[in-house]
Scaffold this active site. Sequence first.
Site, short mmCIF file in Angstrom:
data_model
loop_
_atom_site.label_atom_id
_atom_site.label_comp_id
_atom_site.label_asym_id
_atom_site.label_seq_id
_atom_site.Cartn_x
_atom_site.Cartn_y
_atom_site.Cartn_z
N HIS A 175 0.83 -1.20 0.00
CA HIS A 175 0.00 0.00 0.00
C HIS A 175 0.87 1.25 0.00
O HIS A 175 0.62 2.20 -0.74
CB HIS A 175 -0.94 -0.02 1.21
CG HIS A 175 -2.12 0.87 1.06
ND1 HIS A 175 -2.24 2.07 1.72
CD2 HIS A 175 -3.23 0.76 0.30
CE1 HIS A 175 -3.39 2.63 1.38
NE2 HIS A 175 -4.01 1.86 0.52
N HIS A 193 -5.07 6.01 -5.55
CA HIS A 193 -6.26 6.62 -4.95
C HIS A 193 -6.73 7.80 -5.79
O HIS A 193 -6.02 8.25 -6.66
CB HIS A 193 -5.95 7.09 -3.52
CG HIS A 193 -5.58 5.94 -2.64
ND1 HIS A 193 -4.30 5.51 -2.51
CD2 HIS A 193 -6.35 5.11 -1.91
CE1 HIS A 193 -4.28 4.47 -1.70
NE2 HIS A 193 -5.51 4.19 -1.33
N HIS A 202 -7.58 -2.16 -4.90
CA HIS A 202 -7.80 -2.73 -3.57
C HIS A 202 -8.41 -4.12 -3.64
O HIS A 202 -8.17 -4.95 -2.78
CB HIS A 202 -8.62 -1.77 -2.71
CG HIS A 202 -7.86 -0.52 -2.36
ND1 HIS A 202 -7.87 0.60 -3.16
CD2 HIS A 202 -7.03 -0.23 -1.32
CE1 HIS A 202 -7.08 1.53 -2.62
NE2 HIS A 202 -6.56 1.06 -1.50
N HIS A 324 -15.11 5.84 2.85
CA HIS A 324 -13.79 5.19 2.89
C HIS A 324 -12.75 6.02 3.65
O HIS A 324 -12.12 5.54 4.59
CB HIS A 324 -13.30 4.90 1.47
CG HIS A 324 -11.84 4.70 1.40
ND1 HIS A 324 -10.96 5.68 0.99
CD2 HIS A 324 -11.06 3.64 1.77
CE1 HIS A 324 -9.72 5.23 1.10
NE2 HIS A 324 -9.75 4.00 1.56
N HIS A 328 -10.72 5.71 7.63
CA HIS A 328 -9.28 5.74 7.87
C HIS A 328 -8.91 6.77 8.93
O HIS A 328 -8.15 6.49 9.86
CB HIS A 328 -8.53 6.11 6.58
CG HIS A 328 -8.27 4.96 5.68
ND1 HIS A 328 -7.17 4.15 5.82
CD2 HIS A 328 -8.94 4.47 4.62
CE1 HIS A 328 -7.18 3.22 4.87
NE2 HIS A 328 -8.26 3.38 4.13
N PHE A 356 -1.71 6.71 4.17
CA PHE A 356 -1.61 5.58 3.25
C PHE A 356 -0.35 4.74 3.47
O PHE A 356 -0.37 3.53 3.31
CB PHE A 356 -1.61 6.06 1.80
CG PHE A 356 -2.93 6.61 1.34
CD1 PHE A 356 -4.12 6.06 1.78
CD2 PHE A 356 -2.98 7.67 0.45
CE1 PHE A 356 -5.35 6.57 1.35
CE2 PHE A 356 -4.20 8.17 0.00
CZ PHE A 356 -5.38 7.63 0.45
N HIS A 369 -11.52 -2.48 3.98
CA HIS A 369 -11.58 -2.56 2.52
C HIS A 369 -12.44 -3.71 2.02
O HIS A 369 -12.90 -3.69 0.88
CB HIS A 369 -10.18 -2.56 1.91
CG HIS A 369 -9.72 -1.16 1.63
ND1 HIS A 369 -10.07 -0.50 0.49
CD2 HIS A 369 -9.04 -0.28 2.41
CE1 HIS A 369 -9.60 0.74 0.55
NE2 HIS A 369 -8.98 0.90 1.70
CU1 C2O Z 1 -5.69 2.42 -0.32
CU2 C2O Z 1 -8.27 2.72 2.13
O1 C2O Z 1 -6.81 3.04 1.10
#
Ligand code: C2O
Length: 593
Positions: A175, A193, A202, A324, A328, A356, A369
């Site tokens: 990632h 992204h 992903h 999303h 995070h 990230f 994810h």
């Molecule tokens: Cu690649 Cu949720 O991030």
Amino acid sequence: MASSSTIPLCTTTTPSSSSSFFAKPSQLFLQGRNKQSFKVSCNANNTGEHDKNLDGVDRRNVLLGLGGLYGAANLAPLTATASPIPAPDLKSCSRAQINFPEDPPVPYSCCPPKPDDMDCVPYYKFPPMTKHIRPPAHAVDEEYIEKYQLATSNMRGLDTNPNDPRGFKQQANIHCAYCNGAYMIDGKKLQVHESWLFFPFHRWYLYFYERILGSLIDDPTFRLPYWNWDHPKGMRLPPMFDVPGSSLYDERRNPHVRNGTIIDLGFFGEETKTTQLQTMTNNLTLMYRQMITNAPCPLLFFGKPYRLGSDIDPGAGTIENIPHTPVHIWTGTVATPKGEQPIDGVRSYGEDMGNFYSAGLDPVFFCHHGNVDRMWNEWKAIGGKRRDLADKDWLNSEFFFYDENRNPWRVKVRDCLDSKKMGYDYAPMPTPWRNFKPKKTTSGKVPTGSLPPASKVFPLAKMDRAISFSINRPASSRTPQDKNEQEEMLTFNNVKHDKLEYIRFDVFLNTDKTVNEDHELHKAEFGGSYTSLPHVHADHNSCAKGVSFQLAITELLEDIGLEDEETIAVTMVPKKGGEFVSIECVEIKLEDC
Ligand code: C2O
């Protein structure tokens, strides 16, 4: 395997290992080193003939450094439009950045172990497998939790060999490398992204991660759990991740995620002072907006096109934006504000989940994810124009991964569109957001005559408070056929802000700004939100190029009863970082889906 329309760069035979998925670790080691197990031939077969495909010439092949094999005749069509993003050239892998060049780099290398022959990584072929179910994380039994914990701790155990691509840290570094500027593609940093690569990247990432976990407990039926945050029962950190000392625990989380706190799916660093019930209601409203109202067309859902030669970050799709990214940020530590000194001397960049580069170091990343990926299936199930993109540059974009046998592969977006073919599906859960159409709270049209017109408000230098304006529509009283052909888009052009800040502002139609500074979103007048989190950007100057932010408003106008109006009222409410946001102009456009 890959499409039949593209003849791969390397002629390969299937590795013997891919049919024996669950080889013992000792065998894995042998297979990893045994060159006979996957034969790749790079030279004689790579004539120009092989490098043409139905879409035109694959420029990737030239970029991969094999230009010398091409005759002039084959080079000629390089101006062809086909320009998918190729798998990263591992030779270009360098130090990743935490956020910006002025910050220190990531303190370790995020590059994967180099395969024996970097120029000839073969295309992936699916091994024989059966389909199994990914369960909702809050509803699994003890037996499942034990397996998952064991698999994860076995994976952590592989970290003792830093060259084992299956190790926990190596998996997290995938990632980091793809998202924090370690790879260069066509002279620009690669970023998966904020574009249409988000969902397919992903999906492939989880696919291999899940197979590695399964192989480490000799259970080919093992499937990852999903964090069911779109259902009230799943709107908290799944309990199995909240057990200190377990392999699924991560100390670098915000303490507020513990002990069953309800998550705010719109979280951008500011705790919302409201009730749990209101938070859950807001969450369902946000889900309805992101899945239904604001994502009637594929590009709105997947994100904007990103091709070879494009700048990174062309624009995220609805679900990537919310929820999303907020999930995070909500889960990671609180980032030390720019310009402030950290209290304990250790600057936080949101680790782990909030950045990230480190997100994959929290096992809950893969559970989060799982649900993001499930939304892809759910969105298509709604039907209508909600389909996968047909653009060849999307379908033919590629990534690089190692599998559970430590074999390196190239994979294509076109091969991950059907999760069932990849051996998994999601255990069905009710989707209450689907019927969560908000009700209007205003009666009739808010008078627009007293509001400044958009032309007086824009360009807007900063959004330090809620701002209302009136704006004209290109057409009113549109027929069902008009609406089917074109979507009405409220478009904010050249939205710029400091890319190092957390940003969120909400947009309301037909309302008075004073009623919108509360935290209630469950109203038809709430149109959607613009969000951004600090990230590496192509432009090293923090006042980076602007993006266009679009909200699909056809359904919204119906719901508020404004379809026949020529002028409507729009209100923007800054929730986080508004003082950094500038917007050049706003317009309403009719666009094809
Ligand atoms: Cu690649 Cu949720 O991030």
